[in-house]
Every structure is written in structure tokens, then in C-alpha cells.
Write an enzyme that holds these catalytic residues in place. Structure first.
Site, PDB file in Angstrom:
ATOM      1  N   ALA A   4       0.891  -1.012   0.148  1.00  0.00           N
ATOM      2  CA  ALA A   4       0.097   0.105   0.247  1.00  0.00           C
ATOM      3  C   ALA A   4       0.876   1.272   0.168  1.00  0.00           C
ATOM      4  O   ALA A   4       2.002   1.101   0.456  1.00  0.00           O
ATOM      5  CB  ALA A   4      -0.722   0.071   1.166  1.00  0.00           C
TER       6      ALA A   4
ATOM      7  N   GLY B  95      -0.290  -5.180   0.904  1.00  0.00           N
ATOM      8  CA  GLY B  95      -1.523  -5.049   0.084  1.00  0.00           C
ATOM      9  C   GLY B  95      -1.118  -5.861  -1.206  1.00  0.00           C
ATOM     10  O   GLY B  95      -2.237  -6.386  -1.907  1.00  0.00           O
TER      11      GLY B  95
ATOM     12  N   GLU C 107      -1.905  -9.331  -0.600  1.00  0.00           N
ATOM     13  CA  GLU C 107      -3.351  -9.500  -0.226  1.00  0.00           C
ATOM     14  C   GLU C 107      -4.085  -9.547  -1.522  1.00  0.00           C
ATOM     15  O   GLU C 107      -5.180  -9.914  -1.679  1.00  0.00           O
ATOM     16  CB  GLU C 107      -3.586  -8.284   0.644  1.00  0.00           C
ATOM     17  CG  GLU C 107      -3.071  -8.752   2.087  1.00  0.00           C
ATOM     18  CD  GLU C 107      -3.401  -7.487   3.050  1.00  0.00           C
ATOM     19  OE1 GLU C 107      -3.780  -7.731   4.156  1.00  0.00           O
ATOM     20  OE2 GLU C 107      -3.018  -6.278   2.790  1.00  0.00           O
TER      21      GLU C 107
ATOM     22  N   GLU D 138       3.752  -6.150   7.685  1.00  0.00           N
ATOM     23  CA  GLU D 138       3.071  -4.799   8.355  1.00  0.00           C
ATOM     24  C   GLU D 138       3.597  -4.813   9.582  1.00  0.00           C
ATOM     25  O   GLU D 138       3.629  -3.727  10.158  1.00  0.00           O
ATOM     26  CB  GLU D 138       1.502  -5.281   8.051  1.00  0.00           C
ATOM     27  CG  GLU D 138       0.910  -5.053   6.814  1.00  0.00           C
ATOM     28  CD  GLU D 138       0.852  -5.876   5.761  1.00  0.00           C
ATOM     29  OE1 GLU D 138       0.138  -5.670   4.878  1.00  0.00           O
ATOM     30  OE2 GLU D 138       1.599  -6.994   6.055  1.00  0.00           O
TER      31      GLU D 138
END
Length: 255
Positions: free
Chosen positions: A66, A112, A115, A135
């Protein structure tokens, strides 16, 4: 529709979606998530498209994570809304799309990015791919479904190891643990994904749509009942009639 951060192409029954932010290693910012959501809507409603492939531009990165600078100063409520909105408009939308989505993971798939790949129905990776959920090194946990989808793919123990350690694993190790389906050279990755997509595209789109729904519910109490009802419903649809007729006539079905 014109997109700024993605490239959307179609080849026959196959849609190719390329995340195109190479200067940021294709990191997911709000605009990119919004554009991916919009293109999924196009794919979902276009009857000519049977399968979608998502990949990243360049040779270094699928999606490197992200875009942290967008949310670095968020508070609790804003952070929860960020995660909820991303799940609703992109990650859950991919998983529950009525058409198969193949991730062609060409390089880094971190945070992300991993994911995003895990929300796809099938994952192919290039041999230079590196996958991980880093993360916890930021004092966070995965917020776009990583803690939920990773255990389903690789088991709770391995998921814990990857999430707690924040380590990256190479593509071959990802294949060994079931995180990706196949590994190919960087040059062959997208073409191999297209080969699989073409094979899928020849099959009944209605049956595949029902299969996606049933598989997604396979770990819930509704799984078996969904399979049974879908099996029955398909018997009254044109695809079943064509498939059975073609089998009896010893020819390939045309869906």
C-alpha cells in the site's frame, strides 16, 4: 472509461489489467484501488469477457504494498474505514467476482500486493517474485484480508510464521506451501496466465460463476447447501443443455 493508474486491455474473452505505477513499484494508493474497482465492474458486466488477469507493469514488482504516505497520519476511525473500504470495493469484490481472476505476480508482492494476489482465484508467479506481509515491521497488521486469506491457503502455522516474522519468501517456496499455483520465467508469466485463461474461457461461464460461489463458501456451513442448490439450478440452464448435448454428440461444447 479512461484510467490513470491501470492499463485495461482485452484479447478475445480475456481481460488483462496492468497496474501501472512503476515509479512507486505499483503501490496501491486510493486512486488505484478505485480504478481497479471500476474495471472489475466493467469486466463483471461485459458478457464477452470470461476471465481476467491482473499483473503489474515492469519487471520488478507486481504490487510492492500500500502507499504508506497516504495513511501515515490516520487515526483509529480513518484507519478502520480505509481497511473496510478497501475490502468492500476491491479485495472482496475480486474474490466474489462472477468470473475467474488470475494474478500474474511479476516481482514483489508485499503487504497489500500479496493481499491483492490472495484475493484472486488463481496465482501464477515469476521466478523472481518475492512475497510477504511486512506490516508488523510498521507496528501494524495486514488490513486487506491478509490474516484471513493466508491461513486458508497455507495453513495457520505457516501463516503465523510469515505474518509474525514479516519475512519475504521466493516464488518457489510460495509454490511449495500452496501460496501460488505455478512459477514461470518473467518472460513466460503472462503468456502462461493467458493460456490458462483461454482454457477456462472455453468452459461454461454460468457453471464457473456458480463454482466460484460454492468454493468461496467451502469453509462455512453454507458450502454444501450452496453446491447442492447450484448443481440443481444449472440443470435448467442453457449451458448444461449444450454441454450434455455436445458430450452425447461427441463434439466440443460451444458456450
Amino acid at each position: 472509461m479512461t484510467y490513470e493508474n491501470i492499463i485495461f486491455e482485452t484479447e478475445g474473452k480475456i481481460a488483462l489489467v496492468t497496474i501501472n505505477r512503476p515509479q512507486s513499484l505499483n503501490a496501491l494508493n486510493a486512486k488505484t484501488i478505485s480504478e481497479l474497482s471500476a474495471v472489475l465492474d466493467e469486466i463483471s458486466t461485459d458478457s464477452n469477457i470470461r476471465v481476467a488477469i491482473i499483473t503489474g507493469s515492469g519487471e520488478k514488482s507486481f504490487v510492492a504494498g500500500a502507499d504508506i504516505k497516504e495513511f501515515s497520519d490516520f487515526g483509529k476511525e480513518a484507519a478502520e474505514q480505509l481497511a473496510r473500504n478497501g475490502q468492500n470495493i476491491l479485495f472482496d469484490k475480486i474474490e466474489n467476482l462472477n468470473k475467474p481472476v488470475i494474478a500474474a505476480v511479476n516481482g514483489f508482492a508485499l503487504g497489500g500486493g500479496l493481499e491483492l494476489a490472495m484475493s484472486c482465484h488463481i496465482r501464477y508467479a515469476s521466478d523472481n517474485a518475492r512475497l510477504g506481509l511486512p506490516e508488523v515491521t510498521l507496528g501494524l497488521i495486514p488490513g486487506y484480508g491478509g490474516t484471513q486469506r493466508l491461513p486458508k491457503l497455507v495453513g495457520k502455522g505457516l501463516a503465523n510464521e510469515l505474518i509474525f516474522s514479516a519475512k519475504m519468501i521466493p516464488a518457489q517456496r510460495a509454490k511449495e506451501i500452496g501460496l501460488v499455483n505455478e512459477v514461470f520465467s518473467q518472460e513466460d508469466l503472462v503468456s502462461k496466465a493467458k493460456e490458462l485463461a483461454a482454457t477456462i474461457a472455453n468452459n461454461s461461464p454460468m457453471a464457473i460463476s456458480k463454482a466460484i460461489e460454492a468454493v468461496n463458501l467451502s469453509e462455512t456451513e453454507r458450502g454444501f447447501e450452496t453446491e447442492i442448490k447450484s448443481f440443481g439450478e444449472l440443470f435448467e440452464m442453457d449451458d448444461k443443455k449444450e454441454g450434455v448435448t455436445a458430450f452425447m454428440e461427441k463434439r466440443k461444447p460451444v458456450f
